[in-house]
Motif scaffolding. Structure first.
Motif, PDB file in Angstrom:
ATOM      1  N   ASP A 158      73.392  25.662  21.530  1.00 46.34           N
ATOM      2  CA  ASP A 158      73.468  26.613  20.463  1.00 46.34           C
ATOM      3  C   ASP A 158      73.380  28.026  21.075  1.00 46.34           C
ATOM      4  O   ASP A 158      74.172  29.082  20.687  1.00 46.34           O
ATOM      5  CB  ASP A 158      72.605  26.319  19.284  1.00 46.34           C
ATOM      6  N   GLY A 159      72.117  28.319  21.691  1.00 48.32           N
ATOM      7  CA  GLY A 159      71.854  29.598  22.153  1.00 48.32           C
ATOM      8  C   GLY A 159      73.007  30.031  23.096  1.00 48.32           C
ATOM      9  O   GLY A 159      73.482  31.189  23.252  1.00 48.32           O
ATOM     10  N   VAL A 160      73.323  29.123  24.046  1.00 43.01           N
ATOM     11  CA  VAL A 160      74.610  29.410  25.182  1.00 43.01           C
ATOM     12  C   VAL A 160      75.890  29.682  24.436  1.00 43.01           C
ATOM     13  O   VAL A 160      76.389  30.708  24.591  1.00 43.01           O
ATOM     14  CB  VAL A 160      74.457  28.189  25.953  1.00 43.01           C
ATOM     15  N   ARG A 161      76.159  29.025  23.250  1.00 42.50           N
ATOM     16  CA  ARG A 161      77.492  29.216  22.667  1.00 42.50           C
ATOM     17  C   ARG A 161      77.348  30.646  21.955  1.00 42.50           C
ATOM     18  O   ARG A 161      78.524  31.357  22.285  1.00 42.50           O
ATOM     19  CB  ARG A 161      77.613  28.200  21.376  1.00 42.50           C
ATOM     20  N   LYS A 162      76.613  31.097  21.502  1.00 39.51           N
ATOM     21  CA  LYS A 162      76.212  32.240  20.742  1.00 39.51           C
ATOM     22  C   LYS A 162      76.213  33.381  22.026  1.00 39.51           C
ATOM     23  O   LYS A 162      76.942  34.460  21.636  1.00 39.51           O
ATOM     24  CB  LYS A 162      75.071  32.583  20.162  1.00 39.51           C
ATOM     25  N   ALA A 163      75.672  33.172  22.934  1.00 43.50           N
ATOM     26  CA  ALA A 163      75.538  34.239  24.011  1.00 43.50           C
ATOM     27  C   ALA A 163      76.997  34.497  24.821  1.00 43.50           C
ATOM     28  O   ALA A 163      77.641  35.621  24.886  1.00 43.50           O
ATOM     29  CB  ALA A 163      74.653  33.710  25.112  1.00 43.50           C
ATOM     30  N   LEU A 164      77.918  33.355  24.691  1.00 38.97           N
ATOM     31  CA  LEU A 164      79.100  33.359  25.324  1.00 38.97           C
ATOM     32  C   LEU A 164      80.081  33.958  24.239  1.00 38.97           C
ATOM     33  O   LEU A 164      80.942  34.847  24.745  1.00 38.97           O
ATOM     34  CB  LEU A 164      79.694  32.132  25.991  1.00 38.97           C
ATOM     35  N   GLN A 165      79.724  33.553  23.014  1.00 35.75           N
ATOM     36  CA  GLN A 165      80.845  34.257  21.801  1.00 35.75           C
ATOM     37  C   GLN A 165      80.517  35.741  22.035  1.00 35.75           C
ATOM     38  O   GLN A 165      81.530  36.437  21.776  1.00 35.75           O
ATOM     39  CB  GLN A 165      80.465  33.750  20.613  1.00 35.75           C
TER      40      GLN A 165
ATOM     41  N   ARG B 198      68.242  31.276  31.451  1.00 33.90           N
ATOM     42  CA  ARG B 198      67.347  31.056  30.062  1.00 33.90           C
ATOM     43  C   ARG B 198      66.143  31.022  30.863  1.00 33.90           C
ATOM     44  O   ARG B 198      65.854  30.232  31.529  1.00 33.90           O
ATOM     45  CB  ARG B 198      67.834  29.865  29.474  1.00 33.90           C
ATOM     46  N   GLY B 199      64.970  31.565  30.235  1.00 35.53           N
ATOM     47  CA  GLY B 199      63.726  31.513  30.793  1.00 35.53           C
ATOM     48  C   GLY B 199      63.081  30.294  30.556  1.00 35.53           C
ATOM     49  O   GLY B 199      63.280  29.241  30.028  1.00 35.53           O
ATOM     50  N   VAL B 200      61.844  30.031  31.513  1.00 35.65           N
ATOM     51  CA  VAL B 200      61.192  28.653  31.763  1.00 35.65           C
ATOM     52  C   VAL B 200      60.118  28.520  30.591  1.00 35.65           C
ATOM     53  O   VAL B 200      59.096  29.201  30.846  1.00 35.65           O
ATOM     54  CB  VAL B 200      60.764  28.565  33.283  1.00 35.65           C
ATOM     55  N   PRO B 201      60.099  27.624  29.636  1.00 35.50           N
ATOM     56  CA  PRO B 201      59.207  27.732  28.680  1.00 35.50           C
ATOM     57  C   PRO B 201      57.863  26.676  29.254  1.00 35.50           C
ATOM     58  O   PRO B 201      57.802  25.906  30.314  1.00 35.50           O
ATOM     59  CB  PRO B 201      59.758  26.636  27.606  1.00 35.50           C
ATOM     60  N   GLU B 202      56.971  26.775  28.665  1.00 34.72           N
ATOM     61  CA  GLU B 202      55.541  26.227  29.101  1.00 34.72           C
ATOM     62  C   GLU B 202      55.616  24.716  28.782  1.00 34.72           C
ATOM     63  O   GLU B 202      55.126  23.765  29.412  1.00 34.72           O
ATOM     64  CB  GLU B 202      54.365  26.725  28.360  1.00 34.72           C
ATOM     65  N   SER B 203      56.458  24.229  28.031  1.00 35.07           N
ATOM     66  CA  SER B 203      56.584  22.954  27.866  1.00 35.07           C
ATOM     67  C   SER B 203      57.464  22.040  28.852  1.00 35.07           C
ATOM     68  O   SER B 203      57.275  20.919  29.069  1.00 35.07           O
ATOM     69  CB  SER B 203      57.548  22.653  26.565  1.00 35.07           C
ATOM     70  N   LEU B 204      57.783  22.881  29.826  1.00 38.68           N
ATOM     71  CA  LEU B 204      58.570  22.182  30.982  1.00 38.68           C
ATOM     72  C   LEU B 204      57.587  21.781  32.120  1.00 38.68           C
ATOM     73  O   LEU B 204      57.711  20.893  32.792  1.00 38.68           O
ATOM     74  CB  LEU B 204      59.372  23.311  31.803  1.00 38.68           C
TER      75      LEU B 204
ATOM     76  N   LEU C   7      72.759  40.654  34.141  1.00 35.66           N
ATOM     77  CA  LEU C   7      72.008  39.275  34.106  1.00 35.66           C
ATOM     78  C   LEU C   7      71.683  39.538  32.787  1.00 35.66           C
ATOM     79  O   LEU C   7      71.315  40.501  32.005  1.00 35.66           O
ATOM     80  CB  LEU C   7      70.880  39.556  35.018  1.00 35.66           C
ATOM     81  N   LEU C   8      72.135  38.397  32.145  1.00 34.53           N
ATOM     82  CA  LEU C   8      71.647  38.358  30.386  1.00 34.53           C
ATOM     83  C   LEU C   8      70.696  37.013  30.488  1.00 34.53           C
ATOM     84  O   LEU C   8      70.922  35.885  30.911  1.00 34.53           O
ATOM     85  CB  LEU C   8      72.927  37.822  29.829  1.00 34.53           C
ATOM     86  N   GLU C   9      69.347  37.216  30.015  1.00 31.82           N
ATOM     87  CA  GLU C   9      68.378  36.051  30.040  1.00 31.82           C
ATOM     88  C   GLU C   9      68.289  35.875  28.652  1.00 31.82           C
ATOM     89  O   GLU C   9      67.850  36.708  27.638  1.00 31.82           O
ATOM     90  CB  GLU C   9      67.386  36.803  30.680  1.00 31.82           C
ATOM     91  N   LEU C  10      68.376  34.456  28.272  1.00 35.32           N
ATOM     92  CA  LEU C  10      68.234  34.010  26.842  1.00 35.32           C
ATOM     93  C   LEU C  10      66.483  33.639  27.042  1.00 35.32           C
ATOM     94  O   LEU C  10      65.860  33.457  27.995  1.00 35.32           O
ATOM     95  CB  LEU C  10      68.801  32.609  26.591  1.00 35.32           C
ATOM     96  N   PRO C  11      65.808  33.889  26.072  1.00 36.23           N
ATOM     97  CA  PRO C  11      64.215  33.686  25.808  1.00 36.23           C
ATOM     98  C   PRO C  11      64.174  32.125  26.168  1.00 36.23           C
ATOM     99  O   PRO C  11      64.936  31.480  25.621  1.00 36.23           O
ATOM    100  CB  PRO C  11      63.846  34.185  24.508  1.00 36.23           C
ATOM    101  N   PRO C  12      62.989  31.637  26.720  1.00 33.35           N
ATOM    102  CA  PRO C  12      62.450  30.395  26.636  1.00 33.35           C
ATOM    103  C   PRO C  12      62.386  29.947  25.251  1.00 33.35           C
ATOM    104  O   PRO C  12      61.868  30.439  24.383  1.00 33.35           O
ATOM    105  CB  PRO C  12      61.319  30.362  27.600  1.00 33.35           C
ATOM    106  N   GLU C  13      62.593  28.623  25.124  1.00 32.55           N
ATOM    107  CA  GLU C  13      62.148  27.961  24.033  1.00 32.55           C
ATOM    108  C   GLU C  13      61.334  26.804  24.140  1.00 32.55           C
ATOM    109  O   GLU C  13      61.803  25.696  24.906  1.00 32.55           O
ATOM    110  CB  GLU C  13      63.576  27.455  23.056  1.00 32.55           C
ATOM    111  N   GLU C  14      60.314  26.686  23.538  1.00 27.55           N
ATOM    112  CA  GLU C  14      59.422  25.480  23.902  1.00 27.55           C
ATOM    113  C   GLU C  14      59.979  24.191  23.243  1.00 27.55           C
ATOM    114  O   GLU C  14      59.674  23.153  23.776  1.00 27.55           O
ATOM    115  CB  GLU C  14      57.959  25.776  23.051  1.00 27.55           C
ATOM    116  N   SER C  15      60.730  24.346  22.294  1.00 25.38           N
ATOM    117  CA  SER C  15      61.377  23.186  21.757  1.00 25.38           C
ATOM    118  C   SER C  15      62.604  22.510  22.820  1.00 25.38           C
ATOM    119  O   SER C  15      63.024  21.351  22.284  1.00 25.38           O
ATOM    120  CB  SER C  15      62.108  23.195  20.199  1.00 25.38           C
ATOM    121  N   LEU C  16      62.694  23.113  23.668  1.00 26.69           N
ATOM    122  CA  LEU C  16      63.844  22.744  24.574  1.00 26.69           C
ATOM    123  C   LEU C  16      63.355  23.017  26.185  1.00 26.69           C
ATOM    124  O   LEU C  16      63.556  23.988  26.811  1.00 26.69           O
ATOM    125  CB  LEU C  16      65.254  23.975  24.454  1.00 26.69           C
ATOM    126  N   PRO C  17      62.479  21.959  26.425  1.00 28.87           N
ATOM    127  CA  PRO C  17      61.778  21.977  27.797  1.00 28.87           C
ATOM    128  C   PRO C  17      62.727  22.215  29.018  1.00 28.87           C
ATOM    129  O   PRO C  17      62.543  22.677  29.954  1.00 28.87           O
ATOM    130  CB  PRO C  17      61.253  20.825  27.889  1.00 28.87           C
TER     131      PRO C  17
END
Length: 245
Positions: free
Chosen positions: A101-108, A17-23, A60-70
């Protein structure tokens, strides 16, 4: 004695999963964590993804970064995967529970069988779980309690409290150097890989790692991401069997 990782399937996919600015700020990443260099952290993350894809040959499967999930890039904390089964974890911190949540969906979407933790008294961090190819070991910690460990045992039926299986040991000067990823590539005849912290991060451990002559060593850096609590095993999820479509 079997080779390291005997029983582990051949890898085909990796999820990051990408690195968000909030990190980048200590407040965003969590109380007590130092601010970090966002550009450097994103470069480290990009190099890791590139090595998983190009050097190891994984899809490689990359989930987009989410600012609400630092702390979202630490998605190795959110699931325990073996074969076609994924146990979705229950993070100790309520603020981190939406990360699953996003991980669950990707694995499903990849066709894995999803197992949920329904016990509200259980906490489980995926990086507290080690699968040797024969057995699961679960470390009890601030993030994983006894009930969480029991659920790993119930899900996979292959966990040992004590074991008589002989394991070879390798002592490393740096504790962080033990956080490695052992991966069998999908191509037949190719030796397994060991993704490990490189000399720029942990120079004192490199000589000891060179003793592992039966694996191909692949060094990577996560010195900046480490400031947010990241280790190699927390930055990606690897599927050790090809999921059913």
């Amino acid at each position: 004695m079997g080779t390291p990782g005997e029983g582990l399937g051949r890898c085909s996919h990796a999820l990051i999963r990408g690195v968000p600015e909030s990190l980048a700020s200590g407040e965003g990443a969590g109380a007590g964590l130092p601010a970090l260099d966002l550009a450097k952290a994103q470069r480290e993350h990009g190099v890791l993804g590139g090595k998983l894809r190009q050097r190891l040959g994984l899809q490689l499967l990359e989930l987009p970064p989410e600012e609400s999930l630092p702390l979202g890039p630490l998605l190795g904390d959110t699931a325990v995967i073996q074969g076609d089964t994924a146990l979705i974890t229950r993070p100790w911190s309520p603020a981190r529970r939406p990360e699953v949540d996003g991980v669950r969906k990707a694995l499903q979407d990849l066709g894995l069988r999803i197992v949920e933790i329904g016990d509200e008294n259980a906490t489980l961090d995926g990086t507290d779980v080690l699968f040797t190819g024969r057995e699961f070991f679960v470390g009890l910690s601030k993030w994983t309690n006894h009930r969480g460990a029991e659920i790993v045992a119930d899900t996979f039926r292959a966990m040992a409290v004590l074991t008589d299986h002989p394991y070879a040991s390798l002592t490393l000067p740096d504790d962080a150097a033990a956080d490695c990823l052992f991966l069998r590539p999908g191509l037949p005849g190719v030796p397994p890989f060991l993704l490990h912290r490189g000399g720029g991060d942990l120079p004192n451990s490199q000589e000891a790692l060179q003793k592992l002559s039966d694996v191909t060593l692949v060094p990577v850096s996560c010195s900046e991401l480490e400031k947010a609590g990241a280790g190699l095993s927390s930055l990606c999820l690897v599927l050790s069997t090809r999921p059913h479509s």
